[in-house]
Design a protein around this motif. Sequence first.
Motif, mmCIF file in Angstrom:
data_model
loop_
_atom_site.group_PDB
_atom_site.id
_atom_site.type_symbol
_atom_site.label_atom_id
_atom_site.label_comp_id
_atom_site.label_asym_id
_atom_site.label_seq_id
_atom_site.Cartn_x
_atom_site.Cartn_y
_atom_site.Cartn_z
ATOM 1 N N LEU A 142 -13.529 -1.941 -7.558
ATOM 2 C CA LEU A 142 -14.083 -2.421 -6.294
ATOM 3 C C LEU A 142 -14.367 -3.913 -6.363
ATOM 4 N N SER A 161 -11.153 -5.785 -6.120
ATOM 5 C CA SER A 161 -10.654 -5.758 -4.748
ATOM 6 C C SER A 161 -11.386 -6.775 -3.881
ATOM 7 N N LEU A 177 -9.084 -1.253 -6.409
ATOM 8 C CA LEU A 177 -9.469 0.103 -6.011
ATOM 9 C C LEU A 177 -8.312 0.884 -5.377
ATOM 10 N N MET A 229 -14.282 3.062 -0.665
ATOM 11 C CA MET A 229 -13.471 2.010 -0.065
ATOM 12 C C MET A 229 -13.732 1.911 1.438
#
Length: 578
Positions: free
Chosen positions: A73, A76, A244, A270
Amino acid sequence: MAFGVTSPARGVARGTMNGGGGRIWPAALALAALVVIGLPFARLLLAGISGPEGLTLIPLAEALGDETVLRGLRRSLETSLAAAALALVFGAGCALLLGLTDIRFKAGFVFLVMVPMMIPPHVTAIAWIQSLGPSSVLLRTLGIAPPLGSTHPLYSPGGIVLLLAIQHAPLVMLLVRAGLRALPREAIEAARLSGARPFAILRRILLPMLAPHLAAGFMLAFVSGLGNFGIPALLGIPAGYHTLPVLIYQKLSSFGPSVLRDVAVLATVMALAALVASLLQRGLERRARAESIGPPSRPLAFALGPMRPAAETGLALAVLATLVLPLVSLISTALVSTYGVTLNLQTLTLANFREVLLEQEVTLRAFANSFLIAGGAAATLAVFAVALGYFTQGGRGGRLVAAATALGDMAYALPGLVLSIALILIFAKPLPWLGVSLYGSLAVIFLAYLIRFMTVGLKPVMAAYAQLDPSLDDAARVAGAGLGARLRRIFGPATAPAAASGAILVFMTAYNEVTVSALLWSRGSETIGTVIFNFEDGGYTALASAMATVTLAVTALLMAALTRLGRRLPRGTIPWLD
């Protein structure tokens, strides 16, 4: 315009029953959108907060406490934020240069800057991978390739950021150009008459008034980067840098008894990140909004004087570096038998093109499937947008219609992989009473395109409705025209250019995408994007290059044909033309 002779009172009564559609038609359209879009995401949320003991936040808390998930995460977010900032600089710069100055060849530059947005992200990644690195056919042919065994420069976070920025800069440019066209000319003229220099006008007038568009462009590029799968997969996996979306794809490919629940939890994480970004975007737009007075018109063109050749050269070099170089490398790889071979008269071959066009049944099927479902989705959404768009104006549709449009915005803001997983959760098992499973069929991919791109087709139509005089509707009602007649004879023709513009964007985006269909396809339902990705992922780089080259040629021909046709169509039909 006559619809029949009737009394005003009878006409108003008939208009009330039919249209505003009364309350039936807006409610029916909104409920259809809410069910089609909302049901998959509700199912995903339920899977993400469920466990053996029932509803619980434990799986979500465990995922947020997993270092691998947090790292994915974080990566990302880092790459998406950096790429969005770079896309904002390049996209807004191009929009201001092409929209405010006397630079020449504007139409050609706009077309070329728009092309990367129409290229699938995984094709962009493949083209750039083959442009640089020790095995680059182009660099080896020119004798400037890095030594064999050296690390590819794009296999890094910086490479992901660069390509995401190139991919999404056209989105920013489109939004800022739309903002420039909506600005009143009087504000610029008054500043110039007061003796303000161009940079002072830009800093003190234009940028504050464009702030909502700049904020929207930045956040749209950020959300698009957050859900991008092709570029982080092809550049990040070789470098061990997993975002992710890549973790979700790898988790789903690993199988196992709890794979769907685990993937649903990751997708929920997400989705939450994307929703926070979407809410932040709306907040930034509200805070940055600057009210303007006066009708919108084309902004004045500032004369660049002796700087014009330098500006044109710089823009041309940027297009050369971001578009021409990777495409030439892609074509070079497609013309040799094996990736890494030097291109010359002895190694030149068309075998890869013959393979993908004549001998590989899957590629022809993929082209047919992609054109069928992308074209079907574009046409369906165009008709739906004209009908639903009518009820978005003046409070005609009420809260249900507002909720449907907001949910459509959310579906586009959420990453495509999240949508795919939501649909898998619904259609993995056979449908009740029917005993038929839709998973892996073209129908599921078609449904995914409708959900994913509804807002793309709806937004231009909503903008067109907002510009129409409300008295048109009142006059048609008094004349006795029902809802169907009004849509067919008044509002349909009036909003047709905007509906066509939205349909073109839907088709051009959907027909070669891979993020949504990567998890939904199966044998017989392959799309262009999945075939190219599978060729590259399987090590058939030359075949992937040939397939990508054919796809890009088709995309370029479509855009060129639409550009030529756009000269005969109403203004606004072709989205990249003024």
